[in-house]
Design a protein around this motif. Structure first.
Motif, PDB file in Angstrom:
ATOM      1  N   SER B  76       0.783  10.765  13.255  1.00 33.49           N
ATOM      2  CA  SER B  76       0.100   9.583  13.782  1.00 33.49           C
ATOM      3  C   SER B  76       0.850   9.001  14.964  1.00 33.49           C
ATOM      4  CB  SER B  76       0.008   8.535  12.666  1.00 33.49           C
ATOM      5  OG  SER B  76      -0.361   7.278  13.195  1.00 33.49           O
ATOM      6  N   SER B  77       0.106   8.553  15.960  1.00 37.94           N
ATOM      7  CA  SER B  77       0.715   7.793  17.048  1.00 37.94           C
ATOM      8  C   SER B  77       0.593   6.287  16.797  1.00 37.94           C
ATOM      9  CB  SER B  77       0.080   8.171  18.389  1.00 37.94           C
ATOM     10  OG  SER B  77      -1.315   7.986  18.338  1.00 37.94           O
ATOM     11  N   CYS B  78       0.288   5.946  15.523  1.00 38.96           N
ATOM     12  CA  CYS B  78       0.140   4.535  15.128  1.00 38.96           C
ATOM     13  C   CYS B  78      -0.865   3.862  16.057  1.00 38.96           C
ATOM     14  CB  CYS B  78       1.490   3.825  15.120  1.00 38.96           C
ATOM     15  SG  CYS B  78       2.752   4.641  14.141  1.00 38.96           S
ATOM     16  N   ASN B  79      -2.075   4.354  15.961  1.00 41.41           N
ATOM     17  CA  ASN B  79      -3.187   3.941  16.820  1.00 41.41           C
ATOM     18  C   ASN B  79      -3.959   2.803  16.174  1.00 41.41           C
ATOM     19  OD1 ASN B  79      -3.639   5.150  19.247  1.00 41.41           O
ATOM     20  ND2 ASN B  79      -5.322   6.406  18.565  1.00 41.41           N
ATOM     21  N   PHE B  80      -4.223   1.734  16.918  1.00 41.52           N
ATOM     22  CA  PHE B  80      -4.928   0.607  16.323  1.00 41.52           C
ATOM     23  C   PHE B  80      -6.012   0.079  17.268  1.00 41.52           C
ATOM     24  CE2 PHE B  80      -0.644   0.543  14.469  1.00 41.52           C
ATOM     25  CZ  PHE B  80      -0.993   0.779  13.165  1.00 41.52           C
ATOM     26  N   PHE B  81      -6.973  -0.628  16.686  1.00 41.69           N
ATOM     27  CA  PHE B  81      -8.128  -1.063  17.472  1.00 41.69           C
ATOM     28  C   PHE B  81      -7.759  -2.075  18.548  1.00 41.69           C
ATOM     29  CE2 PHE B  81      -7.888  -4.605  14.581  1.00 41.69           C
ATOM     30  CZ  PHE B  81      -8.425  -5.678  15.273  1.00 41.69           C
ATOM     31  N   LYS B  96       2.274   9.930   8.742  1.00 42.33           N
ATOM     32  CA  LYS B  96       1.468   8.890   8.093  1.00 42.33           C
ATOM     33  C   LYS B  96       0.869   9.434   6.805  1.00 42.33           C
ATOM     34  CE  LYS B  96      -2.959   6.550   8.911  1.00 42.33           C
ATOM     35  NZ  LYS B  96      -4.061   6.451   9.894  1.00 42.33           N
ATOM     36  N   THR B  99      -4.065   6.603   1.970  1.00 36.82           N
ATOM     37  CA  THR B  99      -4.885   6.705   0.759  1.00 36.82           C
ATOM     38  C   THR B  99      -6.363   6.673   1.115  1.00 36.82           C
ATOM     39  OG1 THR B  99      -5.211   4.336   0.346  1.00 36.82           O
ATOM     40  CG2 THR B  99      -3.142   5.314  -0.448  1.00 36.82           C
ATOM     41  N   ARG B 100      -7.158   7.013   0.143  1.00 34.13           N
ATOM     42  CA  ARG B 100      -8.589   6.730   0.247  1.00 34.13           C
ATOM     43  C   ARG B 100      -8.815   5.239  -0.027  1.00 34.13           C
ATOM     44  NH1 ARG B 100     -12.255  11.193  -0.010  1.00 34.13           N
ATOM     45  NH2 ARG B 100     -11.275  13.099  -0.774  1.00 34.13           N
ATOM     46  N   PRO B 101     -10.007   4.738   0.341  1.00 34.28           N
ATOM     47  CA  PRO B 101     -10.334   3.346  -0.003  1.00 34.28           C
ATOM     48  C   PRO B 101     -10.841   3.246  -1.430  1.00 34.28           C
ATOM     49  CG  PRO B 101     -12.095   4.280   1.312  1.00 34.28           C
ATOM     50  CD  PRO B 101     -11.041   5.344   1.202  1.00 34.28           C
ATOM     51  N   GLU B 132      -5.187  -0.941   5.907  1.00 33.69           N
ATOM     52  CA  GLU B 132      -6.062  -0.667   7.051  1.00 33.69           C
ATOM     53  C   GLU B 132      -6.636  -1.958   7.625  1.00 33.69           C
ATOM     54  OE1 GLU B 132      -9.221   2.760   8.055  1.00 33.69           O
ATOM     55  OE2 GLU B 132      -9.805   1.511   6.378  1.00 33.69           O
ATOM     56  N   ALA B 133      -6.694  -2.021   8.949  1.00 30.61           N
ATOM     57  CA  ALA B 133      -7.275  -3.193   9.613  1.00 30.61           C
ATOM     58  C   ALA B 133      -8.777  -3.281   9.312  1.00 30.61           C
ATOM     59  CB  ALA B 133      -7.052  -3.099  11.120  1.00 30.61           C
ATOM     60  N   ARG B 307      -7.731   1.002   2.275  1.00 29.97           N
ATOM     61  CA  ARG B 307      -6.831   2.115   2.591  1.00 29.97           C
ATOM     62  C   ARG B 307      -5.426   1.579   2.849  1.00 29.97           C
ATOM     63  NH1 ARG B 307     -11.387   3.863   5.627  1.00 29.97           N
ATOM     64  NH2 ARG B 307     -12.281   5.763   4.749  1.00 29.97           N
ATOM     65  N   TYR B 311       4.056   4.813   6.945  1.00 29.27           N
ATOM     66  CA  TYR B 311       4.482   5.529   8.147  1.00 29.27           C
ATOM     67  C   TYR B 311       5.979   5.821   8.046  1.00 29.27           C
ATOM     68  CZ  TYR B 311       0.161   3.674  10.277  1.00 29.27           C
ATOM     69  OH  TYR B 311      -1.144   3.351  10.565  1.00 29.27           O
TER      70      TYR B 311
END
Lengths: 109, 321
Positions: B76-81, B96, B99-101, B132-133, B307, B311
């Motif tokens: 992961s590149s620790c990508n966020f919205f 990273k 989990t599942r939700p 998760e956001a 989720r 990391y």
């Protein structure tokens, strides 16, 4: 050497309706291929659609046309030029029976 | 010229001097022999989903239900919205675990080695944990103990637990696990922030095969019965940093002793904890095929159903043998 990864995203999926694989981050990869393997006899057809995302939260169809086929053996679909997240949407036609499905994502730098 | 009075001390001092000039290793405090230095800018380094045991035919049905779906690790590149690519502590990529939700679901990453000696064994890591956001105008603005107030954020209470643990075996099949868990919150989002350990060994696929155990999907595989967990010491508040898209790296260091089959100590940032009295239960039965087994795993478990992510920027495993 080029980096690579094989990720088994589903290994016991019972396909009873449309489903999407869990979000998978692929920022390092340039190319990918989906493998959808039907492990037990079923019947009907499915459609495979790659979706891409910039944030893992909101999704849009990739420009590739969906791959359609019988729910038997292995169906596969390549994808390039994606954003940093991938998922596969599997849509079974009405009446399709697919009791045990494995979905694998193969990635290469 | 003079001969050093303490050659071993000189060697240690030289190791320290060389390590302190290396930007990648100077942030760690390894024991003399480094077995693995895993910087995830250069790949997965053998960290893989923990897979359950299956029969000789490779049949899905022979897998334990609660062992079937531990999810593949992601680079992961620790990508966020909100900010795009956050990046790792060093370079761009982190490992990273996601989990599942699904309430109770666990994701794992395991590293498989063997022991060429006995004695002190240490794992160090720089880690961050997140739920998760959410981007949804209809979402709740609170969860459990956490109500949005500009500082506190519901996502902090939506993170369940992360765990670092071993699977060790040797000396004619004596098998045991050492386990450290940070239990951040419970199912209702009550903030716990507790260090925990189990007092029973992890149920194994052989015990399932023998009909001794059978657990449903999303069971806590490390120790299924909540009553088998104990709390260590006082709660410790970590740096979740207000929202689910800021990544602050925490230093973890954990030492065990494979000669004595004991815990030694755990460090998380500035908290140093003496774990020498924390019990390490062994299996009553002996195991074959596992001589000198040395596995470390990290896991992350959601209780809220949101989720949960763990990391790892980088990991160092070292030993004094």
């Amino acid at each position: 050497m080029r980096e690579s990864q094989t990720a088994v995203l589903e290994r016991g999926l019972e396909l009873t309706g449309e489903c999407a694989t869990e979000p998978f981050e692929t920022p390092w990869a340039a190319e990918a291929r989906w493998f959808v393997q039907f492990l037990e006899p079923g019947r009907g057809t499915v459609s495979l659609r790659t979706q891409i995302s910039a944030d893992g939260l909101t999704w849009v169809d990739h420009e590739n046309a969906p791959v359609n086929g019988e729910a038997a053996g292995i169906l596969t679909a390549p994808v390039r030029d994606f954003g940093h997240w991938l998922r596969l949407v599997v849509t079974p036609a009405e009446g399709t029976v697919a009791p045990l499905v494995r979905i694998v994502l193969s990635l290469k730098e | 010229m003079t001969t050093p009075a303490q050659p071993a001390d000189t060697a240690a001092a030289l190791r320290d001097a060389i390590r302190s000039s290396d930007p990648q290793l100077s942030k760690f405090r390894p024991l003399p022999r480094i077995l693995a230095h895993d910087d995830f800018d250069t790949g997965l380094h053998g960290w893989v989903e923990l897979g359950g045991n299956y029969n000789g035919k490779g049949e899905y049905g022979s897998l334990d239900r609660h062992f079937r779906d531990f999810r593949p690790p992601q680079l992961s590149s620790c990508n966020f919205f909100d900010v795009g690519t956050h990046g790792a502590m060093s370079g761009t990529y982190a490992l990273k675990l996601a989990t599942r939700p699904h309430p109770g679901h666990t994701a794992t990453g395991i590293r498989r080695l063997t022991m060429s000696g006995r004695g002190l064994l240490q794992i160090e890591a720089y880690l961050a944990y997140k739920a998760e956001a959410v981007v949804d105008p209809d979402a709740e603005d609170g969860f459990g103990d956490m109500e949005w107030d500009g500082n506190r954020h519901p996502s902090e209470a939506q993170f369940g637990a992360f765990t670092v643990a071993t699977d060790l075996c040797g000396d004619d099949g004596v098998r045991y696990h050492t386990v450290v868990r940070y239990q951040n919150a419970d199912e209702q989002g009550n903030m716990l922030r507790q260090w925990r350990y189990p007092v029973v060994p992890e149920p194994t696929p052989r015990e399932h095969y023998e009909g001794k155990v059978d657990y449903p999907y999303a069971t806590d595989f490390t120790a299924p019965n909540p009553e088998d967990w104990r709390t260590y010491g006082q709660p410790q508040e970590l740096c979740m940093n207000e929202v689910p898209t800021k990544v602050n790296w925490h230093y973890l260091r954990w030492v065990i002793d494979t000669e004595r089959r004991k815990n030694v100590e755990v460090q998380l940032n500035d908290r140093l904890m003496d774990w020498s009295e924390v019990p390490v239960p062994i299996y009553d039965d002996r195991y074959g095929s596992l001589e000198n087994l040395l596995n470390f795993y990290f896991s992350v478990r959601t209780l809220s159903g949101q989720r949960n992510f763990l990391y790892l920027d980088s990991v160092v495993i070292s030993a004094d043998w």
